[in-house]
Design a protein around this motif. Structure first.
Motif, PDB file in Angstrom:
ATOM      1  N   SER A 387       1.018  -1.001   0.042  1.00 16.53           N
ATOM      2  CA  SER A 387       0.067  -0.019  -0.199  1.00 16.53           C
ATOM      3  C   SER A 387       1.010   1.214  -0.010  1.00 16.53           C
ATOM      4  O   SER A 387       1.620   1.527   0.905  1.00 16.53           O
ATOM      5  CB  SER A 387      -0.938  -0.050   1.335  1.00 16.53           C
ATOM      6  OG  SER A 387      -1.907  -0.927   1.186  1.00 16.53           O
ATOM      7  N   ASN A 388       0.762   2.078  -1.074  1.00 18.03           N
ATOM      8  CA  ASN A 388       1.447   3.270  -1.156  1.00 18.03           C
ATOM      9  C   ASN A 388       1.178   4.140   0.039  1.00 18.03           C
ATOM     10  O   ASN A 388      -0.199   4.610   0.249  1.00 18.03           O
ATOM     11  CB  ASN A 388       1.427   3.939  -2.446  1.00 18.03           C
ATOM     12  CG  ASN A 388       1.822   2.868  -3.453  1.00 18.03           C
ATOM     13  OD1 ASN A 388       2.639   2.256  -3.225  1.00 18.03           O
ATOM     14  ND2 ASN A 388       1.435   3.599  -4.853  1.00 18.03           N
ATOM     15  N   ALA A 389       2.010   4.853   0.558  1.00 12.82           N
ATOM     16  CA  ALA A 389       2.018   5.875   1.891  1.00 12.82           C
ATOM     17  C   ALA A 389       1.440   7.075   1.079  1.00 12.82           C
ATOM     18  O   ALA A 389       0.561   7.790   1.752  1.00 12.82           O
ATOM     19  CB  ALA A 389       3.190   5.947   2.796  1.00 12.82           C
ATOM     20  N   SER A 390       1.909   7.284  -0.160  1.00 12.22           N
ATOM     21  CA  SER A 390       1.291   8.524  -0.877  1.00 12.22           C
ATOM     22  C   SER A 390      -0.138   8.485  -1.102  1.00 12.22           C
ATOM     23  O   SER A 390      -0.621   9.628  -1.391  1.00 12.22           O
ATOM     24  CB  SER A 390       2.126   8.777  -2.083  1.00 12.22           C
ATOM     25  OG  SER A 390       2.248   7.558  -2.949  1.00 12.22           O
ATOM     26  N   ASP A 391      -0.782   7.269  -1.233  1.00  9.33           N
ATOM     27  CA  ASP A 391      -2.096   7.408  -1.648  1.00  9.33           C
ATOM     28  C   ASP A 391      -2.969   7.927  -0.498  1.00  9.33           C
ATOM     29  O   ASP A 391      -4.253   8.125  -0.438  1.00  9.33           O
ATOM     30  CB  ASP A 391      -2.546   5.868  -1.809  1.00  9.33           C
ATOM     31  CG  ASP A 391      -1.765   5.236  -3.200  1.00  9.33           C
ATOM     32  OD1 ASP A 391      -1.174   6.318  -3.900  1.00  9.33           O
ATOM     33  OD2 ASP A 391      -1.707   4.361  -3.491  1.00  9.33           O
ATOM     34  N   TYR A 392      -2.603   7.792   1.042  1.00 11.89           N
ATOM     35  CA  TYR A 392      -3.230   8.068   1.895  1.00 11.89           C
ATOM     36  C   TYR A 392      -3.243   9.791   2.048  1.00 11.89           C
ATOM     37  O   TYR A 392      -2.335  10.448   1.629  1.00 11.89           O
ATOM     38  CB  TYR A 392      -2.760   7.805   3.315  1.00 11.89           C
ATOM     39  CG  TYR A 392      -2.662   6.264   3.549  1.00 11.89           C
ATOM     40  CD1 TYR A 392      -4.068   5.830   4.189  1.00 11.89           C
ATOM     41  CD2 TYR A 392      -2.015   5.224   2.825  1.00 11.89           C
ATOM     42  CE1 TYR A 392      -4.104   4.447   4.185  1.00 11.89           C
ATOM     43  CE2 TYR A 392      -2.236   3.847   3.022  1.00 11.89           C
ATOM     44  CZ  TYR A 392      -3.226   3.455   3.715  1.00 11.89           C
ATOM     45  OH  TYR A 392      -3.490   2.138   3.869  1.00 11.89           O
TER      46      TYR A 392
END
Length: 702
Positions: A387-392
């Protein structure tokens, strides 16, 4: 001396004889007539009791002493022994249950009240009453409650501190563990079955579960029941084991403080602080290095439990060991903690998240960027379980150094900052200010000016404000100058106030003991070592000496072996070399003349054959392989090898000869290199143009 003893001789005692120990009356010569009733009113004689008020205490180790009863008609064969043993076991259980106020009827009553909502009627006996605990509530009145913040079960069990060497300590903790945590009965039955198939007996299985339950914990789930069930299970353990007496110290397992903690813990259980909330799983299967599920020797999947605070405390311990003694600033500390936290989460994800990739580094943002790039160009995801942290989305949360002050204190600080004006801050102070979103940083009491200002502050404030540290922090703002005195948090005001109050009490105590101190000083100045004439004996005080060196081992401490092996190396004489002949000594030769033992070994100037200094008559230069003058070798006399060295690169610069032959005059070449050469060679006295000291010779006219 009396030959017989009656009950009257035992004093104030009550004896309860179980019916299983009695036999029917048989007429015969062996019949014992009961003693006559003594109607005396002496203090040491009592009448038989008509009711059973209490039972005799068990022996020190909690076992009833067993003895065989020789009663007519009682079978004494092997089968009879087994029957007698089982009767004694039943008798022990009955006496134990009666002593603790818990019998089969009470257990059935609790079960009906808990699971069938049966009311215990008015006047009914309340089970598990204990002198050290409060009266229990009615079972049907206990409601199941659950808390979002759960207490650690281990810390709950460990709160009731008991003597570590008490006889009942081990069995108490095992019973308390079984009361708090209930095993999965299906898996436990299957595990015990496979353990029996492997060759273990039932006693060995029970012993392993009693002394070392790690195998069972790693493959069988446990649950903490609801408060309605957990309360009675834990209370039963306290009631049964609390008054157990140690055989050596004759002290109970629980003291007054332990009973108080146990009572408080039962109240917390009723509030639901330890029961597992419904529909919440605390177990996951343990994964191996390749992502496969780990199994044990009996074929069960190994599980991991995240109930409690074990992992959190382990992380805190690592932080203390790693950064506990580092002298770094706040900004560097936040950076180190952030990096440590990031790497810890990454390792835990690799270990406990299904399909989590092992990227081999901690730069997760690079993987996020790569994933986004590949997904944008090709529409696929490289790591499906990543899970990309940048997607949060970003939040207002902050970590490490955060603001701890109230809005009221913030407003007072901002007003004081506007009154002071611009302030020069260091890098650390600016960092704290930015992290707390204030105009000035909150700093503890450090400078001398702050301590003096606090003493004045204590005198100015009212007595009612002594314990209100929030208000004290607001009042402190008028002393802040942005140079030596800084704003304070309420916790910083409290800590310094405790230190200041303690120091003030110490100072007052010293002032009260002023006369006594003066008397002691006078006594110490009078009673000192002195000589016969009354003068001070200075010989008592000896001058400090240099520390002594490491002493040599005494004769009795010398090792007798000729050698010693330390770290795989032989120290001393090698026994295998004793029979070998000594190697010949190396003969040193002088590097210039090649003579053995030449004085030139101590310095080239001492060599008698070759001179180290150049420019002398009949100088013999040792041959060199790298630099050699070809003109000297060709035109030089045989048997006298010359090498001016300088002609090795340019033959015209040869010191002794011309290229086409002929000797060069040393003096002519030195004092007039461009002039004619008399070709006197090395014989300086034969030079026609110059004296050896450089003076030009006068020409003799004919």
């Amino acid at each position: 001396m009396k030959s017989t003893v009656t009950l009257a001789d035992l004093g104030e005692v009550e004896i309860v004889v179980p019916l299983g120990m009695l036999s029917e009356h048989v007429e015969g010569a062996h019949e014992n007539n009961p003693p006559a009733m003594n109607t005396s009113t002496e203090s040491n004689v009592t009448s038989p009791s008509t009711t059973i008020d209490c039972l005799p205490r068990r022996s020190d180790r909690g076992q009833i002493p067993r003895r065989r009863l020789e009663i007519e008609g009682y079978d004494t064969n092997e089968d009879g022994d087994e029957e007698e043993k089982s009767e004694w076991q039943e008798l022990e259980e009955e006496i134990d249950n009666y002593k603790q106020g818990l019998n089969h009827e009470d257990i059935e009553l609790l079960r009906a009240a808990i699971f069938e909502s049966t009311e215990t009627g008015k006047g009914a006996k309340v089970p598990l009453q204990c002198n050290g605990l409060d009266d229990p509530p009615a079972p049907e009145l206990i409601q199941d409650k659950y808390s979002a913040m759960l207490g650690d079960v281990f810390h709950a069990m460990d709160r009731t501190k008991v003597p570590i060497k008490h006889d009942a300590k081990k069995s108490y903790f095992v019973a308390l563990r079984e009361a708090f945590l209930i095993w999965n009965p299906t898996k436990m039955t299957e595990l015990e079955k496979r353990m029996r198939e492997s060759g273990m007996t039932d006693d060995e299985i029970k012993e392993k579960k009693y002394f070392n339950a790690r195998l069972f914990r790693e493959c069988v789930e446990r649950t903490v029941p609801s408060p309605k069930i957990l309360y009675w299970r834990v209370r039963a353990v306290y009631a049964i084991y609390g008054n157990r007496i140690d055989s050596k110290t004759n002290q109970p397992l629980f003291n007054k403080a332990t009973w108080l903690k146990a009572n408080n813990l039962l109240k917390e259980i009723l509030c639901g602080y330890y029961s597992d909330p419904p529909d919440l799983d605390f177990y996951t299967k343990k994964l191996g290095r390749r992502g496969e599920v780990v199994t044990n020797q009996y074929g069960f999947d190994v599980i991991e439990c995240f109930r409690g605070t074990n992992r959190t405390e382990a992380f805190h311990k690592n932080l203390t060991v790693t950064f506990g003694r580092w002298h770094v600033g706040i900004q560097m500390s936040d950076a180190l903690l952030g990096e440590r936290r990031h790497r810890h989460n990454l390792k835990c994800s690799e270990k406990r998240r299904l399909g989590y990739p092992k990227i081999g580094h901690a730069d997760t943002w690079v993987v996020d960027q790569l994933q986004n790039l590949v997904r944008e160009n090709h529409g696929i995801q490289i790591y499906p379980h990543w899970s990309n942290a940048s997607d949060y989305t970003s939040t207002d949360e902050s970590f490490d150094t955060i603001a701890l002050h109230t809005q009221t204190l913030h407003d007072v600080l901002e007003q004081r900052s506007r009154e002071i004006g611009p302030v020069k801050l260091t890098q650390e102070q600016s960092y704290i200010r930015d992290r707390m979103n204030t105009s000035l940083p909150f700093l503890p009491f450090v400078s001398k000016e702050e301590c003096m200002a606090y003493a004045k502050f204590v005198l100015d404030r009212d007595e009612a404000d002594v314990s209100d540290y929030h208000k004290a922090a607001e009042m402190w703002m008028k002393y802040v100058d942005g140079d030596k005195i800084w704003p304070k948090l309420p916790s910083q005001m409290r800590i310094h106030d405790e230190t200041w109050s303690r120091n003030r009490r110490i100072k007052e105590s010293e002032e009260k003991a002023g006369d006594g101190r003066k008397t002691l000083d006078k006594l110490n100045a009078t009673i000192i070592p002195a000589k016969d004439d009354g003068a001070v004996n200075t010989a008592v005080w000896k001058e400090a000496k240099m520390p002594s060196p490491m002493p040599e081992p005494p004769s009795q401490a010398w090792r007798k072996a000729p050698f010693l092996i330390i770290g795989g190396l032989l120290v001393g004489d090698n026994p295998s070399d004793n029979n070998k002949p000594a190697p010949p000594k190396r003969k040193n030769r002088h590097r210039l003349c090649g003579m053995i033992g030449c004085p030139g070994l101590g310095g080239d100037v001492h060599c008698p054959k070759y001179k180290a200094s150049l420019g002398r008559k009949n100088e013999i230069v040792p041959p060199t392989k790298k630099r050699q003058c070809k003109v000297c070798r060709i035109h030089g006399p045989k048997g006298l090898r010359l090498n001016c060295v300088t002609g090795s690169g340019n033959q015209s610069s040869c010191k002794y000869f011309f290229i086409r032959g002929g000797k060069k005059c040393r003096l002519c070449q030195t004092y007039d290199a461009n002039g004619p050469d008399c070709m006197a060679g090395l014989n300086q006295t034969a030079c026609k143009h110059f004296e050896p000291n450089g003076t030009q010779k006068q020409k003799v006219q004919a």
